[in-house]
Write a protein that holds these residues in place. Structure first.
Motif, PDB file in Angstrom:
ATOM      1  N   ILE A 126       0.865  -1.173   0.000  1.00 39.70           N
ATOM      2  CA  ILE A 126       0.000   0.000   0.000  1.00 39.70           C
ATOM      3  C   ILE A 126       0.906   1.229   0.000  1.00 39.70           C
ATOM      4  CG2 ILE A 126      -1.785   1.252   1.259  1.00 39.70           C
ATOM      5  CD1 ILE A 126      -2.666  -1.447   2.409  1.00 39.70           C
ATOM      6  N   ALA A 127       0.708   2.083  -0.989  1.00 35.16           N
ATOM      7  CA  ALA A 127       1.606   3.229  -1.191  1.00 35.16           C
ATOM      8  C   ALA A 127       1.697   4.155   0.019  1.00 35.16           C
ATOM      9  CB  ALA A 127       1.164   4.020  -2.426  1.00 35.16           C
ATOM     10  N   ASP A 128       0.583   4.471   0.663  1.00 38.74           N
ATOM     11  CA  ASP A 128       0.605   5.440   1.761  1.00 38.74           C
ATOM     12  C   ASP A 128       0.827   4.813   3.143  1.00 38.74           C
ATOM     13  OD1 ASP A 128      -1.884   4.247   1.760  1.00 38.74           O
ATOM     14  OD2 ASP A 128      -2.985   6.066   2.238  1.00 38.74           O
ATOM     15  N   GLU A 129       0.983   3.482   3.195  1.00 39.62           N
ATOM     16  CA  GLU A 129       1.289   2.790   4.455  1.00 39.62           C
ATOM     17  C   GLU A 129       2.434   1.827   4.194  1.00 39.62           C
ATOM     18  OE1 GLU A 129      -1.746   1.263   7.255  1.00 39.62           O
ATOM     19  OE2 GLU A 129      -3.183   2.003   5.770  1.00 39.62           O
ATOM     20  N   GLY A 130       3.615   2.216   4.553  1.00 39.43           N
ATOM     21  CA  GLY A 130       4.801   1.422   4.247  1.00 39.43           C
ATOM     22  C   GLY A 130       4.845   0.048   4.891  1.00 39.43           C
ATOM     23  N   ASP A 131       4.208  -0.107   6.042  1.00 41.38           N
ATOM     24  CA  ASP A 131       4.256  -1.389   6.746  1.00 41.38           C
ATOM     25  C   ASP A 131       2.950  -2.174   6.623  1.00 41.38           C
ATOM     26  OD1 ASP A 131       2.710   0.259   8.288  1.00 41.38           O
ATOM     27  OD2 ASP A 131       3.637  -0.310  10.199  1.00 41.38           O
ATOM     28  N   ALA A 132       2.155  -1.870   5.592  1.00 42.86           N
ATOM     29  CA  ALA A 132       0.881  -2.566   5.386  1.00 42.86           C
ATOM     30  C   ALA A 132       0.802  -3.115   3.965  1.00 42.86           C
ATOM     31  CB  ALA A 132      -0.289  -1.621   5.635  1.00 42.86           C
ATOM     32  N   VAL A 133       0.068  -4.216   3.832  1.00 41.54           N
ATOM     33  CA  VAL A 133      -0.191  -4.814   2.522  1.00 41.54           C
ATOM     34  C   VAL A 133      -1.690  -5.075   2.390  1.00 41.54           C
ATOM     35  CG1 VAL A 133       2.090  -5.899   2.310  1.00 41.54           C
ATOM     36  CG2 VAL A 133       0.228  -7.174   3.344  1.00 41.54           C
ATOM     37  N   ALA A 134      -2.118  -5.288   1.172  1.00 37.77           N
ATOM     38  CA  ALA A 134      -3.507  -5.656   0.910  1.00 37.77           C
ATOM     39  C   ALA A 134      -3.518  -7.000   0.216  1.00 37.77           C
ATOM     40  CB  ALA A 134      -4.184  -4.601   0.044  1.00 37.77           C
ATOM     41  N   CYS A 135      -4.542  -7.772   0.483  1.00 38.23           N
ATOM     42  CA  CYS A 135      -4.685  -9.101  -0.105  1.00 38.23           C
ATOM     43  C   CYS A 135      -6.145  -9.269  -0.500  1.00 38.23           C
ATOM     44  CB  CYS A 135      -4.263 -10.153   0.916  1.00 38.23           C
ATOM     45  SG  CYS A 135      -4.386 -11.848   0.310  1.00 38.23           S
ATOM     46  N   SER A 136      -6.453  -8.999  -1.779  1.00 30.43           N
ATOM     47  CA  SER A 136      -7.840  -9.099  -2.220  1.00 30.43           C
ATOM     48  C   SER A 136      -7.912  -9.277  -3.731  1.00 30.43           C
ATOM     49  CB  SER A 136      -8.629  -7.854  -1.812  1.00 30.43           C
ATOM     50  OG  SER A 136      -8.095  -6.713  -2.426  1.00 30.43           O
ATOM     51  N   VAL A 137      -9.051  -9.776  -4.185  1.00 33.31           N
ATOM     52  CA  VAL A 137      -9.283  -9.964  -5.619  1.00 33.31           C
ATOM     53  C   VAL A 137      -9.459  -8.618  -6.300  1.00 33.31           C
ATOM     54  CG1 VAL A 137     -10.845 -10.951  -7.338  1.00 33.31           C
ATOM     55  CG2 VAL A 137     -10.301 -12.235  -5.286  1.00 33.31           C
ATOM     56  N   GLY A 138     -10.170  -7.716  -5.640  1.00 35.19           N
ATOM     57  CA  GLY A 138     -10.430  -6.397  -6.197  1.00 35.19           C
ATOM     58  C   GLY A 138      -9.768  -5.310  -5.381  1.00 35.19           C
ATOM     59  N   ALA A 139     -10.095  -4.082  -5.692  1.00 33.78           N
ATOM     60  CA  ALA A 139      -9.483  -2.936  -5.014  1.00 33.78           C
ATOM     61  C   ALA A 139     -10.123  -2.654  -3.657  1.00 33.78           C
ATOM     62  CB  ALA A 139      -9.578  -1.702  -5.909  1.00 33.78           C
ATOM     63  N   SER A 140     -11.348  -3.098  -3.433  1.00 37.00           N
ATOM     64  CA  SER A 140     -12.043  -2.805  -2.171  1.00 37.00           C
ATOM     65  C   SER A 140     -11.708  -3.839  -1.108  1.00 37.00           C
ATOM     66  CB  SER A 140     -13.550  -2.799  -2.392  1.00 37.00           C
ATOM     67  OG  SER A 140     -13.904  -1.759  -3.260  1.00 37.00           O
ATOM     68  N   VAL A 141     -11.383  -3.347   0.081  1.00 38.11           N
ATOM     69  CA  VAL A 141     -11.157  -4.208   1.242  1.00 38.11           C
ATOM     70  C   VAL A 141     -12.045  -3.703   2.375  1.00 38.11           C
ATOM     71  CG1 VAL A 141      -8.816  -4.892   0.617  1.00 38.11           C
ATOM     72  CG2 VAL A 141      -9.152  -2.836   1.945  1.00 38.11           C
ATOM     73  N   ASN A 142     -12.420  -4.602   3.273  1.00 34.87           N
ATOM     74  CA  ASN A 142     -13.312  -4.183   4.357  1.00 34.87           C
ATOM     75  C   ASN A 142     -12.873  -4.674   5.737  1.00 34.87           C
ATOM     76  OD1 ASN A 142     -13.965  -6.864   4.009  1.00 34.87           O
ATOM     77  ND2 ASN A 142     -16.098  -6.506   3.478  1.00 34.87           N
ATOM     78  N   MET A 143     -11.689  -5.290   5.816  1.00 28.11           N
ATOM     79  CA  MET A 143     -11.183  -5.771   7.107  1.00 28.11           C
ATOM     80  C   MET A 143      -9.674  -5.607   7.158  1.00 28.11           C
ATOM     81  SD  MET A 143     -13.314  -9.225   7.928  1.00 28.11           S
ATOM     82  CE  MET A 143     -12.664  -9.225   9.583  1.00 28.11           C
ATOM     83  N   TYR A 144      -9.132  -5.690   8.369  1.00 30.46           N
ATOM     84  CA  TYR A 144      -7.684  -5.669   8.524  1.00 30.46           C
ATOM     85  C   TYR A 144      -7.282  -6.536   9.709  1.00 30.46           C
ATOM     86  CZ  TYR A 144      -8.455  -2.439  12.375  1.00 30.46           C
ATOM     87  OH  TYR A 144      -8.879  -1.875  13.548  1.00 30.46           O
ATOM     88  N   MET A 145      -6.045  -6.995   9.674  1.00 29.03           N
ATOM     89  CA  MET A 145      -5.430  -7.697  10.800  1.00 29.03           C
ATOM     90  C   MET A 145      -4.129  -6.986  11.103  1.00 29.03           C
ATOM     91  SD  MET A 145      -5.771 -11.790  10.316  1.00 29.03           S
ATOM     92  CE  MET A 145      -5.756 -11.883   8.538  1.00 29.03           C
ATOM     93  N   GLU A 146      -3.859  -6.790  12.387  1.00 27.09           N
ATOM     94  CA  GLU A 146      -2.592  -6.213  12.805  1.00 27.09           C
ATOM     95  C   GLU A 146      -1.778  -7.297  13.494  1.00 27.09           C
ATOM     96  OE1 GLU A 146      -3.285  -1.572  13.566  1.00 27.09           O
ATOM     97  OE2 GLU A 146      -4.267  -2.883  15.048  1.00 27.09           O
ATOM     98  N   PHE A 147      -0.457  -7.202  13.361  1.00 30.54           N
ATOM     99  CA  PHE A 147       0.444  -8.202  13.924  1.00 30.54           C
ATOM    100  C   PHE A 147       1.290  -7.572  15.020  1.00 30.54           C
ATOM    101  CE2 PHE A 147       0.152  -8.977   9.230  1.00 30.54           C
ATOM    102  CZ  PHE A 147      -0.855  -9.913   9.322  1.00 30.54           C
ATOM    103  N   ASP A 148       1.639  -8.382  16.023  1.00 28.05           N
ATOM    104  CA  ASP A 148       2.453  -7.861  17.116  1.00 28.05           C
ATOM    105  C   ASP A 148       3.909  -7.657  16.691  1.00 28.05           C
ATOM    106  OD1 ASP A 148       2.818 -10.565  16.903  1.00 28.05           O
ATOM    107  OD2 ASP A 148       2.362 -11.031  18.980  1.00 28.05           O
ATOM    108  N   ARG A 149       4.345  -8.353  15.670  1.00 23.17           N
ATOM    109  CA  ARG A 149       5.677  -8.155  15.098  1.00 23.17           C
ATOM    110  C   ARG A 149       5.546  -8.220  13.578  1.00 23.17           C
ATOM    111  NH1 ARG A 149       5.638 -13.112  13.930  1.00 23.17           N
ATOM    112  NH2 ARG A 149       5.871 -14.946  15.137  1.00 23.17           N
ATOM    113  N   PRO A 150       6.415  -7.547  12.844  1.00 27.48           N
ATOM    114  CA  PRO A 150       6.303  -7.561  11.378  1.00 27.48           C
ATOM    115  C   PRO A 150       6.460  -8.967  10.805  1.00 27.48           C
ATOM    116  CG  PRO A 150       7.802  -5.836  12.080  1.00 27.48           C
ATOM    117  CD  PRO A 150       7.486  -6.666  13.296  1.00 27.48           C
TER     118      PRO A 150
END
Length: 153
Positions: A93-117
Protein backbone atom coordinates in the motif's frame (compact mmCIF):
# COMPACT_ATOMS: atom_id res chain seq x y z
CA UNK A 1 -24.06 -11.18 -15.37
CA UNK A 2 -21.31 -12.58 -17.57
CA UNK A 3 -22.85 -16.06 -17.41
CA UNK A 4 -26.19 -14.66 -18.57
CA UNK A 5 -24.47 -12.87 -21.46
CA UNK A 6 -22.61 -16.05 -22.44
CA UNK A 7 -25.82 -18.10 -22.49
CA UNK A 8 -27.60 -15.40 -24.50
CA UNK A 9 -24.66 -15.27 -26.91
CA UNK A 10 -24.87 -19.03 -27.38
CA UNK A 11 -28.61 -18.87 -28.17
CA UNK A 12 -28.28 -15.86 -30.46
CA UNK A 13 -25.36 -17.46 -32.30
CA UNK A 14 -27.74 -20.02 -33.81
CA UNK A 15 -30.13 -17.29 -34.98
CA UNK A 16 -27.37 -15.16 -36.46
CA UNK A 17 -25.83 -18.21 -38.12
CA UNK A 18 -28.94 -18.52 -40.31
CA UNK A 19 -28.33 -15.00 -41.65
CA UNK A 20 -24.61 -15.53 -42.34
CA UNK A 21 -23.74 -16.84 -45.84
CA UNK A 22 -23.01 -20.60 -45.78
CA UNK A 23 -19.36 -20.03 -46.74
CA UNK A 24 -18.78 -17.91 -43.62
CA UNK A 25 -20.66 -20.14 -41.16
CA UNK A 26 -17.58 -22.11 -39.98
CA UNK A 27 -15.71 -18.85 -39.26
CA UNK A 28 -18.79 -17.45 -37.49
CA UNK A 29 -19.11 -20.63 -35.40
CA UNK A 30 -15.43 -20.39 -34.43
CA UNK A 31 -15.89 -16.73 -33.45
CA UNK A 32 -18.99 -17.49 -31.35
CA UNK A 33 -17.33 -20.43 -29.60
CA UNK A 34 -14.35 -18.21 -28.81
CA UNK A 35 -16.57 -15.47 -27.38
CA UNK A 36 -18.48 -17.90 -25.16
CA UNK A 37 -15.29 -19.62 -23.95
CA UNK A 38 -13.63 -16.29 -23.16
CA UNK A 39 -16.73 -15.25 -21.20
CA UNK A 40 -16.79 -18.43 -19.14
CA UNK A 41 -13.02 -18.14 -18.69
CA UNK A 42 -13.50 -14.65 -17.25
CA UNK A 43 -16.10 -16.00 -14.82
CA UNK A 44 -13.73 -18.77 -13.74
CA UNK A 45 -10.86 -16.29 -13.31
CA UNK A 46 -12.95 -13.98 -11.12
CA UNK A 47 -14.38 -16.75 -8.95
CA UNK A 48 -13.57 -16.03 -5.31
CA UNK A 49 -12.14 -18.84 -3.25
CA UNK A 50 -12.98 -18.77 0.45
CA UNK A 51 -10.44 -17.81 3.08
CA UNK A 52 -9.45 -20.70 5.34
CA UNK A 53 -9.05 -20.58 9.09
CA UNK A 54 -7.82 -23.22 11.51
CA UNK A 55 -6.15 -23.18 14.91
CA UNK A 56 -2.68 -22.64 13.40
CA UNK A 57 -3.07 -20.32 10.42
CA UNK A 58 -5.31 -18.16 8.31
CA UNK A 59 -5.10 -18.49 4.55
CA UNK A 60 -6.27 -15.36 2.76
CA UNK A 61 -7.09 -16.17 -0.85
CA UNK A 62 -7.21 -13.84 -3.80
CA UNK A 63 -9.01 -15.98 -6.35
CA UNK A 64 -6.71 -16.88 -9.21
CA UNK A 65 -4.09 -14.40 -7.94
CA UNK A 66 -2.82 -16.63 -5.13
CA UNK A 67 -2.96 -16.73 -1.35
CA UNK A 68 -1.02 -15.77 1.76
CA UNK A 69 -0.77 -17.79 4.98
CA UNK A 70 -0.60 -16.00 8.31
CA UNK A 71 0.19 -17.78 11.59
CA UNK A 72 -2.61 -17.22 14.11
CA UNK A 73 -0.16 -16.52 16.96
CA UNK A 74 1.17 -13.46 15.04
CA UNK A 75 -2.22 -11.69 15.03
CA UNK A 76 -2.68 -9.01 17.67
CA UNK A 77 -5.99 -7.54 16.49
CA UNK A 78 -8.64 -7.75 13.78
CA UNK A 79 -11.17 -5.14 12.77
CA UNK A 80 -13.29 -3.55 10.10
CA UNK A 81 -11.70 -0.98 7.85
CA UNK A 82 -13.31 -0.12 4.53
CA UNK A 83 -10.93 1.36 2.00
CA UNK A 84 -9.81 1.13 -1.60
CA UNK A 85 -6.31 -0.10 -2.41
CA UNK A 86 -5.15 0.18 -6.01
CA UNK A 87 -4.42 -3.15 -7.67
CA UNK A 88 -5.30 -6.79 -7.17
CA UNK A 89 -3.79 -9.76 -5.37
CA UNK A 90 -1.16 -9.43 -2.64
CA UNK A 91 0.32 -5.93 -2.90
CA UNK A 92 1.90 -3.16 -0.90
CA UNK A 93 0.00 0.00 0.00
CA UNK A 94 1.61 3.23 -1.19
CA UNK A 95 0.61 5.44 1.76
CA UNK A 96 1.29 2.79 4.45
CA UNK A 97 4.80 1.42 4.25
CA UNK A 98 4.26 -1.39 6.75
CA UNK A 99 0.88 -2.57 5.39
CA UNK A 100 -0.19 -4.81 2.52
CA UNK A 101 -3.51 -5.66 0.91
CA UNK A 102 -4.68 -9.10 -0.11
CA UNK A 103 -7.84 -9.10 -2.22
CA UNK A 104 -9.28 -9.96 -5.62
CA UNK A 105 -10.43 -6.40 -6.20
CA UNK A 106 -9.48 -2.94 -5.01
CA UNK A 107 -12.04 -2.81 -2.17
CA UNK A 108 -11.16 -4.21 1.24
CA UNK A 109 -13.31 -4.18 4.36
CA UNK A 110 -11.18 -5.77 7.11
CA UNK A 111 -7.68 -5.67 8.52
CA UNK A 112 -5.43 -7.70 10.80
CA UNK A 113 -2.59 -6.21 12.80
CA UNK A 114 0.44 -8.20 13.92
CA UNK A 115 2.45 -7.86 17.12
CA UNK A 116 5.68 -8.16 15.10
CA UNK A 117 6.30 -7.56 11.38
CA UNK A 118 5.71 -10.57 9.12
CA UNK A 119 7.88 -11.13 6.05
CA UNK A 120 5.56 -11.42 3.06
CA UNK A 121 6.81 -12.14 -0.46
CA UNK A 122 4.98 -9.88 -2.93
CA UNK A 123 6.62 -11.42 -5.99
CA UNK A 124 8.29 -8.86 -8.27
CA UNK A 125 8.26 -6.02 -5.69
CA UNK A 126 10.12 -8.32 -3.28
CA UNK A 127 9.72 -9.18 0.38
CA UNK A 128 8.06 -6.66 2.70
CA UNK A 129 7.84 -6.55 6.50
CA UNK A 130 4.13 -6.05 7.18
CA UNK A 131 2.55 -5.06 10.49
CA UNK A 132 -0.95 -4.87 8.98
CA UNK A 133 -2.83 -6.66 6.22
CA UNK A 134 -6.07 -5.49 4.65
CA UNK A 135 -8.41 -8.06 3.09
CA UNK A 136 -12.01 -8.54 1.98
CA UNK A 137 -14.66 -10.77 3.51
CA UNK A 138 -18.25 -11.29 2.38
CA UNK A 139 -19.46 -11.18 5.99
CA UNK A 140 -16.99 -9.11 8.05
CA UNK A 141 -18.81 -9.65 11.35
CA UNK A 142 -18.74 -13.44 10.98
CA UNK A 143 -15.09 -13.32 9.89
CA UNK A 144 -14.15 -11.21 12.94
CA UNK A 145 -15.94 -13.61 15.29
CA UNK A 146 -14.21 -16.62 13.72
CA UNK A 147 -10.75 -15.04 13.83
CA UNK A 148 -11.19 -13.79 17.39
CA UNK A 149 -12.29 -17.28 18.46
CA UNK A 150 -8.90 -18.77 17.49
CA UNK A 151 -6.63 -15.82 18.36
CA UNK A 152 -5.31 -16.14 21.91
CA UNK A 153 -4.93 -12.73 23.65
Amino acid sequence: MIIILCVMEGVLAFLVSRMVPPVLRPAHALLEISIVLIGFGAVAAMHRHPHLLNSERITLRTGFLGAVEIPVQAISSVGRGIRTVTGRGLRSIADEGDAVACSVGASVNMYMEFDRPLSLDLGKPGVVAAKKIYFAADDPDAAMRAIRAVVKP
